[in-house]
Design a protein around this motif. Sequence first.
Motif, PDB file in Angstrom:
ATOM      1  N   GLY A 159       0.834  -1.196   0.000  1.00  0.00           N
ATOM      2  CA  GLY A 159       0.000   0.000   0.000  1.00  0.00           C
ATOM      3  C   GLY A 159       0.868   1.244   0.000  1.00  0.00           C
ATOM      4  O   GLY A 159       0.649   2.183   0.751  1.00  0.00           O
ATOM      5  N   THR A 160       1.839   1.284  -0.886  1.00  0.00           N
ATOM      6  CA  THR A 160       2.906   2.285  -0.831  1.00  0.00           C
ATOM      7  C   THR A 160       2.446   3.699  -1.155  1.00  0.00           C
ATOM      8  O   THR A 160       3.044   4.665  -0.703  1.00  0.00           O
ATOM      9  N   GLY A 161       1.389   3.850  -1.971  1.00  0.00           N
ATOM     10  CA  GLY A 161       0.925   5.197  -2.308  1.00  0.00           C
ATOM     11  C   GLY A 161       1.949   5.959  -3.119  1.00  0.00           C
ATOM     12  O   GLY A 161       2.237   5.629  -4.271  1.00  0.00           O
ATOM     13  N   THR A 162       2.551   6.980  -2.535  1.00  0.00           N
ATOM     14  CA  THR A 162       3.558   7.800  -3.223  1.00  0.00           C
ATOM     15  C   THR A 162       4.927   7.141  -3.272  1.00  0.00           C
ATOM     16  O   THR A 162       5.825   7.646  -3.944  1.00  0.00           O
ATOM     17  N   GLY A 163       5.123   6.058  -2.531  1.00  0.00           N
ATOM     18  CA  GLY A 163       6.419   5.396  -2.461  1.00  0.00           C
ATOM     19  C   GLY A 163       7.303   5.900  -1.338  1.00  0.00           C
ATOM     20  O   GLY A 163       8.407   5.385  -1.134  1.00  0.00           O
ATOM     21  N   ASP A 182       0.907  -1.444  -4.531  1.00  0.00           N
ATOM     22  CA  ASP A 182      -0.343  -0.773  -4.196  1.00  0.00           C
ATOM     23  C   ASP A 182      -1.449  -1.390  -5.031  1.00  0.00           C
ATOM     24  O   ASP A 182      -1.209  -1.860  -6.153  1.00  0.00           O
ATOM     25  N   ILE A 183      -2.638  -1.359  -4.497  1.00  0.00           N
ATOM     26  CA  ILE A 183      -3.787  -1.912  -5.210  1.00  0.00           C
ATOM     27  C   ILE A 183      -4.228  -0.997  -6.339  1.00  0.00           C
ATOM     28  O   ILE A 183      -4.887  -1.419  -7.284  1.00  0.00           O
ATOM     29  N   ASP A 184      -3.852   0.287  -6.259  1.00  0.00           N
ATOM     30  CA  ASP A 184      -4.258   1.297  -7.232  1.00  0.00           C
ATOM     31  C   ASP A 184      -3.174   1.465  -8.292  1.00  0.00           C
ATOM     32  O   ASP A 184      -2.048   1.872  -7.993  1.00  0.00           O
ATOM     33  N   ALA A 185      -3.501   1.175  -9.550  1.00  0.00           N
ATOM     34  CA  ALA A 185      -2.514   1.227 -10.629  1.00  0.00           C
ATOM     35  C   ALA A 185      -1.973   2.633 -10.858  1.00  0.00           C
ATOM     36  O   ALA A 185      -0.860   2.791 -11.382  1.00  0.00           O
ATOM     37  N   VAL A 186      -2.727   3.675 -10.457  1.00  0.00           N
ATOM     38  CA  VAL A 186      -2.241   5.041 -10.654  1.00  0.00           C
ATOM     39  C   VAL A 186      -0.954   5.292  -9.874  1.00  0.00           C
ATOM     40  O   VAL A 186      -0.150   6.163 -10.226  1.00  0.00           O
ATOM     41  N   CYS A 187      -0.722   4.499  -8.832  1.00  0.00           N
ATOM     42  CA  CYS A 187       0.464   4.688  -7.991  1.00  0.00           C
ATOM     43  C   CYS A 187       1.760   4.332  -8.707  1.00  0.00           C
ATOM     44  O   CYS A 187       2.832   4.810  -8.304  1.00  0.00           O
ATOM     45  N   VAL A 188       1.687   3.519  -9.745  1.00  0.00           N
ATOM     46  CA  VAL A 188       2.910   3.134 -10.456  1.00  0.00           C
ATOM     47  C   VAL A 188       3.607   4.362 -11.017  1.00  0.00           C
ATOM     48  O   VAL A 188       4.800   4.597 -10.772  1.00  0.00           O
TER      49      VAL A 188
END
Length: 318
Positions: A159-163, A182-188
Amino acid sequence: MSWKITAFARRPVIEGALLAHEDAWDWDPDIVISGSEIAEDKPDDWQLEAWLPRKPGKADKAALAGLFGGSPPPFEIEKLPDVDWLTQSQQGLEPIRAGVFHVHTPDHPALSEGGIRDYCIPASQAFGTGQHATTAGCLAMLTHMKVQGVVVRNLADIGTGTGLLAFAALHLWPRALATASDIDAVCVGVVEDNAELNGVAMGAAPGEVTMLVADGMEHPLLEARGPYDLVIANILAGPLIGLAPDFAKALIPGGHLLLAGLLESQEAQVRRACRLAGLRLAARLVNGDWSILWLRKRVGIRGRKARTGALAEWAQRW
């Protein structure tokens, strides 16, 4: 998100609704909720806010009402301007110091001070700019773990978010393998941009961050790169409880687990789930209403205790 529903109640009522939301396995993912105090001088007066990408219908209102166990407070419904509210809420945030870290948005200058690692984390669609109490608390706890002599060769930030937490852990243990997910691909894209901005290497070698899209620990590469010396998870109490056995399985004996995203009132439930999974408390701190927990996986035969000593007494309030 173009509409918002707000409910005002006392803190225990809102916290109860947040817990019910975490247990709602069929919750509509388009409805994003959060709870917070209304003002610093009124710590027991809270609000629950729900954001929707559409005008709330009967089903939406009923779902929110159900979080309050049949006695919901009155709802205020408003249409919002077409704004990215997550990014907007993070703009202009003041820099923070936590442990050996200084975190700021591009609106503020870097801190030129010996022994301090500076990170610039722009406001974005991902959680974790450092200003939230849970992220700042994790930065402080990671620093404490390093001071206590923890050695990390292989780490994962779930669940890293911004990293940011993966970057911080890699700064403290620069030769480690580091996996962020993270579960959200936008975080990549967010993590990759933040890594470039802060001079953090992306890749699969020691000293580099590997970024994945994963639901909890469910990813072949997360499994293949384990077991881990350190797992970080700054998410929510419900998922932390559900993932406790997976975290324990992913750790080496004596490995370290850093948990955040849970209210102090939710700590007992999270710790119970971790205890049942063979994880024992090494230290905790409380930042505002939020608990940050450092746990260790038990070593050796049944009954042998992890070395916690005086660490459990560290920073009961931070």
